[in-house]
Design a protein around this motif. Structure first.
Motif, PDB file in Angstrom:
ATOM      1  N   LEU A 174       0.822  -1.211   0.000  1.00 42.12           N
ATOM      2  CA  LEU A 174       0.000   0.000   0.000  1.00 42.12           C
ATOM      3  C   LEU A 174       0.853   1.256   0.000  1.00 42.12           C
TER       4      LEU A 174
ATOM      5  N   ALA B 263      -2.872   4.550  -6.827  1.00 42.24           N
ATOM      6  CA  ALA B 263      -3.803   4.372  -5.698  1.00 42.24           C
ATOM      7  C   ALA B 263      -4.819   5.514  -5.733  1.00 42.24           C
TER       8      ALA B 263
ATOM      9  N   ARG C 156      -4.939   0.641  -6.464  1.00 43.49           N
ATOM     10  CA  ARG C 156      -5.516   0.294  -5.158  1.00 43.49           C
ATOM     11  C   ARG C 156      -6.520   1.368  -4.776  1.00 43.49           C
TER      12      ARG C 156
ATOM     13  N   ASP D 125     -11.845  -2.498  -1.940  1.00 37.52           N
ATOM     14  CA  ASP D 125     -10.548  -3.087  -2.319  1.00 37.52           C
ATOM     15  C   ASP D 125      -9.656  -3.142  -1.080  1.00 37.52           C
ATOM     16  N   VAL D 126      -9.148  -2.013  -0.642  1.00 36.66           N
ATOM     17  CA  VAL D 126      -8.306  -1.996   0.557  1.00 36.66           C
ATOM     18  C   VAL D 126      -9.179  -2.280   1.769  1.00 36.66           C
TER      19      VAL D 126
ATOM     20  N   ASP E 139      -5.511  -5.783   4.555  1.00 35.07           N
ATOM     21  CA  ASP E 139      -4.474  -5.114   3.763  1.00 35.07           C
ATOM     22  C   ASP E 139      -3.683  -4.125   4.608  1.00 35.07           C
TER      23      ASP E 139
END
Lengths: 691, 691
Positions: free
Chosen positions: A13, A104, A136, A203-204, A208
């Motif tokens: 991340l 991201a 992300r 998603d995240v 994560d």
């Protein structure tokens, strides 16, 4: 940046939480809308920041027509895009950003799946764009995140940019709770390393972020807020891995029925509160009951973590008896051990304090004098003390003495956690000094107790996680797939697993039942035997204490009236304490084992404890002590005493069998009777997954 | 000043808490000792202040040789003497002060009964001097008191003079806890009207201060901290009287075993935590579990008190779903009702908020907009809402809107209690504004829930206290004095009280037992009958399910082996749920009635509730709902349903009998079985007070 998985999505991340550059899409220079508030919040960011407004670009004031144009002009990589456009426009905005090199994205807007209607499709499109591009995605429906030490405030909440940099990471299901916690941590003088709200977590997700935190050097402790869980085993694995190196404190919302409101919030179904708590604790997380306790616990753990320890001893030093009594009461209530100090320590303290004071533990210094620091040092050096809880109300210099001594002992002896009573200003100043000396401090006895209890629980869980298994894992068999088991067959299965049941005979007719009575001798239990009937007792399908053939005839007549055509005749078990043990497949977490007390009262109280499978022997053996009625298992009123090892074998056998056999939905032994001769299964039910 | 009782002691505390003048005995102008610290604290006092130092008088700097000299010189009445002399000198100092016209004294020093040794005699002499002179005595062994609106700081704790004047009175067992609470209330922006620590409470005790507060116009709500109780009925009466006009919130220390340390603190024996809590609640006090909850609750109640109400409805308005979910979860956990809003209100709100938001209760405003205030007003006006819990995290002006709307609705509709998330500085400023508008506010969802739950509990208790008794008090008989009762006799007593037992026969020999079986029919229970044996079951003195003469012979043989020479033959009761009810004489509080669930599990959990006698029908009928296993009493699994009125009659009958008969120590029915046919006493034990 970062590694890329087979699906093209960054596995780490860093683009989100350590971007080289940031772009706000839908930004403006003025106004009160999201895009302008977010642009202002991000002004403090140390790296490149670009603002994009496709409708009213104005390069003269740094408003670019597109992310690509911004990236070209700046000549710097823009890793993170903050999308401040309407829900329906987010997917396209993400695609454009991805094309311009963004890795991201943060979407704060609501109006997605949680709102229903068109929002469902908007979310699907946004997620598809994220997957396709490998960008992300944090959100949608969140208020963002902040990383003070990078001066990165991706949040539209005013004032949050002033939250100081600290060592606590906040991982919250909700953007609102994330900010509320960040402010509370600021108020506690602790600050944050990262504070993120996950919103719809398309998603995240929490796992994560927890994985990211394993390698985040700025984080010493983690506050986790959970509303619902998508992938249970993945969350378990992430917490378990993280707690090896950093303490995690978890607040799970939903003890009471809040499902209807919760569903409107993030669109997710509520996960079982009880199961989620049990699994997080098994993974090593310290559980708390509310957001203040979360702050107390994580603030304490961010300063010191005890060595793994089956049951750390806590020393208490207080300058005033009254608050000390509240502190002791709260620590005892939390199940914390406060050992009597050694004779050496008591002798040392006797030389420091007037004789009227209590000196065994707690140590009450009476009116505080100049020896307060020496007393604290003596308790911290006691062989049986692993952490010291020290409280002083500001009188005659006591808080200053506490602060000085706690800071001095920070490098030797047991760590000290401080409690300070006094005027908000003075106490705040001392807290600041203590924080600088890496000593956690609290403003009330209860907060101090909560912090110390968290240190103790963390050390206990870490110890438990280190225990090797005494025996190899039991091999489950997958021969059971897809059938129905009557009680006799179910008991044969559990006997194969090494568990005990009473001698029994399955009988196809009355004559064989009478022969069974002769063979077993009385008294016997006679039961309706039918795999299709799960609740025999309720329909009169169980007759107990049958001694003679005449009584057996009566019993069989009653069972026929209840619909029986086959019978189970079984020797009566000795009296004892009834338990329930079982294994079942949870929709979120997968195979779970459960232990509870039997009987209607325990059922009404839902007095149960759970673990994810596989469960170690040490973990399974610790389960009974979590039951409210645990006292009943240790020789209550001359009753039998539970062998924790024997119980652990039963629990592990059920869990292993369930995990090994994909066709099984559950195995339950209810009751499992604790007798003076050990554990005996009185009834067993096995259910297959319905096809 | 004040009225004087027959013993010569002022019945009111105006000389202590509203002195016309104050004198510090053992004062000095410099140094860090108690006498100089106290003199400095008292400098701010508005009225005359005299300092006395017998050893080093210096009239030039206002240090007088004696209280008499000071009074003569000043020519003003000195009502209160603060004695800062060694423990052994206090009695004489009090006598001197009394002779000079002093009517109240404060002794902060320790070294009295709590310290043992010479201290016991010092305390006896001091108390004797107080009694003889009629001087009211606060302490010894306390850190004093403060009354900010009189600028009267009779405390040696620095900074406490800055605690603002407010509407909350603190009555604390411990001087340290008193100050800790005063500081926490200052931090909460609330302030205090009076904050007093009682210390050894040799004369002025909690009941005295509570009685004083009935007439104290500056006090709107009371925080009570209890460690032990001397005169239980007097404390009960004082709390009951005060709660008629002012809410009381009580924190009782000692849930866990802290007796050894507690005894060292004030020299008093620990009172039963459970009994003290039950009695205080019965008197109308809202119970809390820790000092932070005490502050949350009393701060809220100091701003608004609901009308007496059997079950107030709470409306929830939140600007963010996540914190709102924590709030809802906490309120549900506290047993608070959050009714669905009326259709009218929902229609009004639908016109104010976008359709995606949850609007039934809780009302989630989504991202807060300009309509937040109107939404709050709409919920406050709902017919089913008695109080509104409103939370906002500072974003897009939400907290300002909440504050403005809450202040606006303070005069109409249901009162609003506010929760504010945000930077400590901003939230603090808004709290200040709300405080000025008489709106209570909190900084976290859990604190808000605690405050609102306290309002609800206070209204419920006030409602309960107003319920007239449906029936006249039962007349107890005092014919039972001083004897021993076997089970048959005990059951006759409770049958005379109107309770039911199963048909039975007391039998002096086996032959009459056989006749009893014939008369009653099987199955019967056969029991050892002996007033000297209280625990028959444990020694095999109870045989159940006896149906035939052959089985009776076996049963009688077993009973003889257990020592029986007489027998009770009794019809078997139908199945059901077992309860325990009893009345006993508590050493501190006097006659107490008790209700619990029967069975070993309930016993292991100590699942009981208590009331002081006399108990009203409404109060007794409310007892079952406090049990953890209350669900078992309302038709659990097709089981019987408890008639609360029938139970109340049983409870009241036992309590009234005990109160009427000074020779009785206890009456206990265990079990009292709840059956489909009502309540049946299965066993009864009556014990007399030992002479």
């Amino acid at each position: 940046m970062g590694t890329t998985t087979a699906t093209g999505v960054d596995a780490d991340l860093s683009a989100l939480f350590a971007p080289r550059g940031v772009v706000v899409v839908g930004a403006s220079r003025t106004g009160t809308k999201l895009g302008s508030v977010m642009a202002r919040s991000l002004q403090a960011f140390g790296g490149p920041l670009a603002l994009v407004n496709a409708r009213n670009p104005d390069p003269a004031v740094g408003l670019y027509p597109s992310v690509a144009a911004a990236a070209d002009t700046l000549g710097e990589p823009l890793d993170l895009a903050v999308l401040c456009v309407p829900a329906g426009a987010c997917a396209d905005a993400l695609k454009d950003a991805a094309a311009a090199g963004v890795r991201a994205a943060l979407v704060c807007a609501g109006g997605f799946a949680e709102a229903g209607g068109d929002g469902v499709a908007y979310q699907e499109r946004l997620v598809a764009a994220s997957r396709a591009s490998g960008v992300r995605l944090l959100g949608p429906n969140t208020s963002g995140f902040l990383i003070p030490h990078r001066r990165l405030t991706a949040s539209f909440v005013p004032g949050v940019g002033d939250v100081p940099a600290g060592a606590v990471a906040v991982v919250a299901a909700s953007g609102g709770v994330n900010h509320a916690l960040a402010f509370l941590l600021a108020d506690a003088g602790v600050g944050v390393s990262l504070a993120v709200g996950l919103g719809n977590a398309t998603d995240v997700d929490a796992a994560d972020v927890l994985e990211h935190l394993v390698g985040d050097d700025s984080t010493e402790a983690v506050a986790l807020h959970v509303e619902s869980v998508g992938d249970g085993p993945r969350l378990y694995a992430a917490v378990r891995r993280l707690t090896r190196t950093k303490p995690v404190v978890a607040l799970v919302v939903g003890r009471n029925d809040v499902a209807e409101f919760a569903a409107s919030h993030t669109g997710a179904l509520a996960t079982s509160w009880r199961t989620t708590r049990a699994v997080l604790r098994q993974a090593g997380a310290v559980l708390v009951d509310d957001e203040r306790a979360l702050v107390d616990a994580v603030a304490t753990l961010s300063h010191s973590r005890l060595q793994p320890n089956p049951d750390p001893g806590v020393g208490i030093v207080t300058a005033q008896a009254g608050p000390g009594l509240i502190l002791l009461d709260a620590l005892r209530g939390a199940g914390v051990r406060t050992p009597t100090l050694t004779e050496d320590t008591q002798a040392r303290i006797a030389g420091l304090l007037p004789p009227m004071t209590f000196q065994r533990n707690p140590v009450d210094t009476g009116r505080p004098g100049e020896t307060f620091g020496d007393v604290l040092t003596a308790v911290a050096a006691d062989a049986g003390v692993d952490v010291v809880a020290a409280y002083a109300l500001a009188e005659l210099g006591s808080t200053e003495q506490l602060a000085a001594a706690a800071a001095a002992t920070a490098t030797e002896g047991a760590p000290v956690v401080a409690g300070l009573g006094g005027s908000p200003t003075e106490a705040g100043e001392l807290r600041h000094q203590l924080h600088a000396a890496a000593v956690a401090s609290h403003l009330s006895p209860t907060a101090l107790a909560t912090g110390v209890a968290a240190l103790v629980e963390d050390a206990r869980l870490a110890h438990l996680a280190q225990q090797p298994d005494a025996e190899g894992a039991f091999d489950g068999r997958s021969v059971l797939v897809g059938r129905a088991w009557d009680e006799d067959q179910a008991k044969s299965v559990i006997e194969d697993l090494g568990l005990r049941a009473m001698p029994r005979r399955a009988c196809d007719d009355e004559e064989s039942a009478h022969r069974a009575l002769d063979a077993l001798g009385g008294p016997v239990a006679v039961k309706l035997l039918d795999a299709a009937v799960l609740h025999k007792t309720e329909i009169g399908g169980v007759q107990l204490g049958v001694r003679s053939h005449a009584e057996l005839d009566d019993a069989l007549t009653a069972l026929r009236a209840a619909g029986a055509s086959r019978y189970l005749v079984e020797a009566m078990a000795p009296s004892g304490v009834d338990l329930i043990v079982g294994a079942h497949r949870d929709a979120v977490f997968g195979p779970i084992v459960l232990l509870g007390l039997g009987g209607t009262q325990a059922e009404a109280l839902a007095d149960v404890t759970m673990r994810l499978v596989p469960v170690s022997t040490a973990e399974a053996a610790a389960m009974p002590d979590e039951l409210l009625g645990a006292a009943l298992l240790d020789g209550w009123r001359s009753g039998p005493r539970l062998d924790r090892g024997e119980l652990a074998r039963v629990v592990r056998a059920l869990g292993t069998q369930l995990a090994a056999d994909p066709g099984l939905q559950s195995l339950e032994i209810n009751p499992l009777r604790l007798t003076h001769d050990g554990l005996i299964a009185l009834d067993a039910v096995i259910t297959a997954i319905e096809n």
